[in-house]
Design a protein around this motif. Structure first.
Motif, short mmCIF file in Angstrom:
data_model
loop_
_atom_site.label_atom_id
_atom_site.label_comp_id
_atom_site.label_asym_id
_atom_site.label_seq_id
_atom_site.Cartn_x
_atom_site.Cartn_y
_atom_site.Cartn_z
N UNK A 48 16.87 -4.78 5.44
CA UNK A 48 16.50 -3.70 4.50
C UNK A 48 15.00 -3.46 4.68
N UNK A 49 14.22 -4.50 4.36
CA UNK A 49 12.77 -4.41 4.52
C UNK A 49 12.40 -4.25 6.00
N UNK A 50 13.12 -4.97 6.87
CA UNK A 50 12.78 -4.95 8.29
C UNK A 50 13.63 -3.95 9.08
N UNK A 51 14.27 -3.00 8.39
CA UNK A 51 15.22 -2.12 9.11
C UNK A 51 14.56 -1.36 10.26
N UNK A 52 13.28 -1.03 10.13
CA UNK A 52 12.59 -0.31 11.20
C UNK A 52 11.77 -1.21 12.11
N UNK A 53 11.55 -2.44 11.69
CA UNK A 53 10.68 -3.34 12.46
C UNK A 53 11.29 -3.59 13.83
N UNK A 54 10.47 -3.43 14.85
CA UNK A 54 10.97 -3.63 16.21
C UNK A 54 11.78 -2.45 16.73
N UNK A 55 11.92 -1.40 15.94
CA UNK A 55 12.70 -0.23 16.37
C UNK A 55 11.80 0.99 16.51
N UNK A 56 10.91 1.20 15.51
CA UNK A 56 10.08 2.41 15.57
C UNK A 56 8.68 2.07 16.08
N UNK A 57 7.98 3.14 16.47
CA UNK A 57 6.59 2.98 16.91
C UNK A 57 5.71 3.07 15.66
N UNK A 58 5.07 1.95 15.27
CA UNK A 58 4.33 1.94 14.00
C UNK A 58 3.09 2.84 14.03
N UNK A 104 11.68 10.85 3.25
CA UNK A 104 12.73 11.64 2.58
C UNK A 104 12.87 11.23 1.12
N UNK A 105 12.76 9.92 0.88
CA UNK A 105 12.88 9.44 -0.51
C UNK A 105 11.75 10.00 -1.36
N UNK A 106 10.55 10.06 -0.78
CA UNK A 106 9.41 10.59 -1.54
C UNK A 106 9.66 12.06 -1.90
N UNK A 109 3.21 2.96 2.44
CA UNK A 109 2.59 4.16 1.85
C UNK A 109 3.62 4.95 1.06
N UNK A 110 4.82 5.08 1.60
CA UNK A 110 5.87 5.83 0.89
C UNK A 110 6.22 5.11 -0.42
N UNK A 111 6.35 3.79 -0.37
CA UNK A 111 6.65 3.00 -1.59
C UNK A 111 5.56 3.16 -2.63
N UNK A 112 4.31 3.13 -2.16
CA UNK A 112 3.17 3.30 -3.08
C UNK A 112 3.18 4.67 -3.74
N UNK A 113 3.45 5.71 -2.93
CA UNK A 113 3.42 7.08 -3.46
C UNK A 113 4.53 7.25 -4.50
N UNK A 114 5.69 6.68 -4.24
CA UNK A 114 6.80 6.77 -5.20
C UNK A 114 6.41 6.04 -6.50
N UNK A 115 5.80 4.87 -6.33
CA UNK A 115 5.37 4.10 -7.51
C UNK A 115 4.32 4.87 -8.30
N UNK A 120 10.70 -2.33 -0.32
CA UNK A 120 12.08 -2.14 -0.79
C UNK A 120 12.29 -0.81 -1.52
N UNK A 121 11.22 -0.12 -1.88
CA UNK A 121 11.34 1.04 -2.76
C UNK A 121 12.06 2.23 -2.10
N UNK A 122 11.58 2.63 -0.92
CA UNK A 122 12.20 3.82 -0.29
C UNK A 122 13.70 3.61 -0.04
N UNK A 123 14.13 2.45 0.51
CA UNK A 123 15.58 2.26 0.69
C UNK A 123 16.37 2.32 -0.61
N UNK A 124 15.79 1.82 -1.71
CA UNK A 124 16.51 1.86 -3.00
C UNK A 124 16.73 3.32 -3.40
N UNK A 125 15.71 4.15 -3.21
CA UNK A 125 15.87 5.55 -3.61
C UNK A 125 16.75 6.33 -2.65
#
Ligand SMILES: Cc1cc2nc3c(=O)[nH]c(=O)nc-3n(C[C@H](O)[C@H](O)[C@H](O)COP(=O)(O)O)c2cc1C
Ligand code: SF4
Ligand code: FES
Length: 543
Positions: free
Chosen positions: A119-129, A142-144, A218-224, A329-334
């Motif tokens: 969940x937390x690591x769903x993008x780790x090792x997959x996307x270009x950070x 998208x969640x934001x 950043x997305x989790x922070x903005x939602x918060x 965890x925030x963006x996946x929850x939303x």
């Protein structure tokens, strides 16, 4: 930026994908073992073979199995190469259309990978950070957008409460309740803060998330911020994490340029600015009130609570402070809903937890498992147990605030309540495995030395108590202690626990108390025995 723009970016990013993708880990662990040279060699080999149209080399974040790094994985075939050396890259590229490469192929069907739930690591090792487009193509931001256009702040808070998320920084306080407290406090200015101070020995989860998927934070922070009514955020990162800092800086710049941070985010009335504050590496600055003092430009020293930061935090304003993994965890929850999140884990500990496996364990690295997974599954199955057939003596969880869990309690489910029952804590997720060679008095002494060095000195029980406990442990280690010393050790531990001002002192005795409880024989073997030189050969000192 509108939703259609976001969708356009995601579509273009997916369409620009080449048929073969070579993912190469560029997180700190692999970079420290030639990861950058491996990536360059792969780029060169692709160019030399004229494969640029079909093959794409992507620098990605941590893939988890850091001890076998540098790691390279090829999509869509899924072949994983371990301990890759630059000289092997030409052969890896030559084998992209079939055939064997002159490199170590890893087994992706081993439990280390298959038992994980990402969940937390769903993008780790997959996307270009380092590319926001890569995050957007993985449903990022998208969640934001949904939150800003389709939900009220109160609905967002309700969703986090319903999900049952608890803070991942150590204490496990319900995140939604904390958000609700900040949201309902009336004030002209409010702040959201990310605690990325991560100072526990053996822990590197937060660093990895920041290096591998910074936009998620950043997305989790903005939602918060939207949920609690804040317009300014700070990420407090320790200075020892330069790569995490630079990737965060890049991510903030990119998000600002696209209108995902700054004024009128997603063309809505919501404004949100994020800045980074760099800590100097003091463990106590991870304690929330000390962290706030440090951001304010003062020496990072804790103060009594209440008032809690939610009521009076940064510059006296209501402040929401959460850990990196909590925000992750925030963006996946939303995106997926509170019910989905609450369906993972146990009754009181929802979701997954990321652990950093270290010490005497075959597979060192990061794993993410549902809460409630037995410790034995993590250590023996996923971690591969002690190398060379050794046996586990104890597992230390929770860092200097935690405790040592004995082999006999390996079936303990890893959740907040069960770990507390066996005298340890979840902490932030460091897990250090010890084998029969390890003496638990020495382990307790190591953690006490850490707390003694890191004590800020503000209150006497911690300032003087940690020094005295450390002296007693040294006396025991050097075989100069008596039964009376052992009794004093216990009394002192209880006293420091009960009378210290902040969590550092209140939890510093935990590793001593848990080793006294489970490994009395390690202490007894050193007490009353004839005096000998200490382990490092130095003459015994008087305590
Ligand atoms: C000595 C000490 C060090 C701490 N270090 C950290 C840390 O590095 N990261 C963190 O998130 N929380 C740390 N905490 C806990 C924080 O004070 C706070 O509870 C946490 O950031 C709240 O976030 P959460 O609710 O998301 O867990 C520390 C606490 C103490 C007492
Ligand atoms: S418990 Fe230790 S770290 Fe915390 S305020 Fe007291 S002296 Fe400082
Ligand atoms: S740092 Fe490369 S796999 Fe973890």
């Amino acid at each position: 930026m509108e939703l259609s723009d976001l969708q356009d970016i995601a579509r273009k990013e997916r369409e620009s994908q080449k048929p073969i993708r070579v993912r190469c880990c560029t997180a700190a662990g692999c970079l420290s073992s030639q990861g950058q040279a491996v990536k360059s060699a792969l780029d060169e080999a692709v160019a030399a073979n004229g494969l640029e149209d079909r093959v794409q080399v992507i620098g990605v974040g941590c893939m988890g199995l850091c001890s076998e790094g540098p790691l390279v994985q090829v999509d869509p075939a899924g072949t994983l190469y371990e301990r890759v050396e630059p000289r092997q890259c030409a052969s890896i590229v030559a084998a992209l259309d079939g055939g064997d490469a002159d490199a170590n192929v890893g087994d992706t069907t081993r439990p280390f990978f298959t038992r994980q739930v990402a969940v937390v690591l769903e993008n780790s090792g997959r996307i270009d950070p380092e590319r926001i487009e890569s995050y957007i193509a993985a449903d990022g931001y998208h969640a934001l957008h949904t939150v800003l256009h389709d939900m009220t702040p109160a609905q967002v808070v309700e969703t986090i409460i319903a999900a049952g998320l608890r803070g991942r920084g150590g204490a496990g306080y319900p995140t939604g309740l904390k958000w609700a407290t900040v949201a309902k406090t009336e004030a002209d200015r409010k702040f959201v803060v990310v605690n990325a101070d991560e100072g526990d020995p053996g822990a590197f989860m937060d660093r990895s998330v920041l290096e591998s998927d910074p936009h998620r934070i950043l997305e989790g922070m903005a939602i918060a911020a939207y949920a609690v009514g804040a317009s300014q955020g700070y990420v407090y990162v320790r200075g020892e994490y330069p790569l995490a800092i630079s990737r965060l800086q890049t991510a903030i710049r990119q998000a600002r340029r696209m209108g995902l941070l700054g004024t009128q985010v997603f063309e809505s009335p919501f404004n949100f600015r994020v800045d980074i504050r760099i800590g100097a590496g003091a463990f106590v600055c991870g304690e929330e009130t000390a962290l706030i003092r440090s951001i304010e430009g003062h020496r990072g020293v804790p103060r009594p609570r209440p008032p809690y930061p939610a009521a009076s935090g940064l510059f006296g304003c209501p402040t929401l402070i959460n850990n990196v993994e909590t925000y992750a965890n925030i963006a996946p929850i939303l995106r997926k809903g509170a019910e989905w999140f609450a369906s993972i884990g146990t009754e009181k500990s929802k979701g997954t937890k990321v652990f950093a496996l270290a010490g005497k364990i075959t597979n060192t690295g990061l794993i993410e498992v549902p809460m409630g997974t037995p410790l034995r599954t993590i250590v023996e199955e996923m971690g591969g147990g002690v190398p060379d057939g050794g046996t586990v003596k104890a597992v230390q969880t929770g860092g200097p605030s935690g405790g040592c869990i004995p082999q006999s309690a390996l079936d303990t489910p890893v959740d907040y309540e069960s770990l507390a029952q066996v005298g340890s804590i979840m902490g932030s997720g460091g897990m250090i495995v010890m084998d029969e060679q390890d003496n638990m008095v020495e382990v307790a002494r190591f953690f006490m030395e850490f707390c003694m060095d890191e004590s800020c000195g503000k209150c006497v029980p911690c300032r003087a108590g940690t020094v005295q406990i450390h002296r007693l442990l040294t006396k025991i280690r050097d075989r100069r202690a008596t039964d009376e010393d052992l009794a004093t050790l216990r009394t002192l531990c209880e006293m420091v626990k009960q009378t210290s001002l902040c969590g550092l002192g209140q939890s510093a005795p935990n590793p001593v108390l848990s080793t006294l409880r489970y490994f009395p024989e390690d202490y007894r073997a050193l007490i009353g025995a004839p005096s000998e030189p200490s382990a490092n050969g130095a003459a015994p000192r008087t305590a």
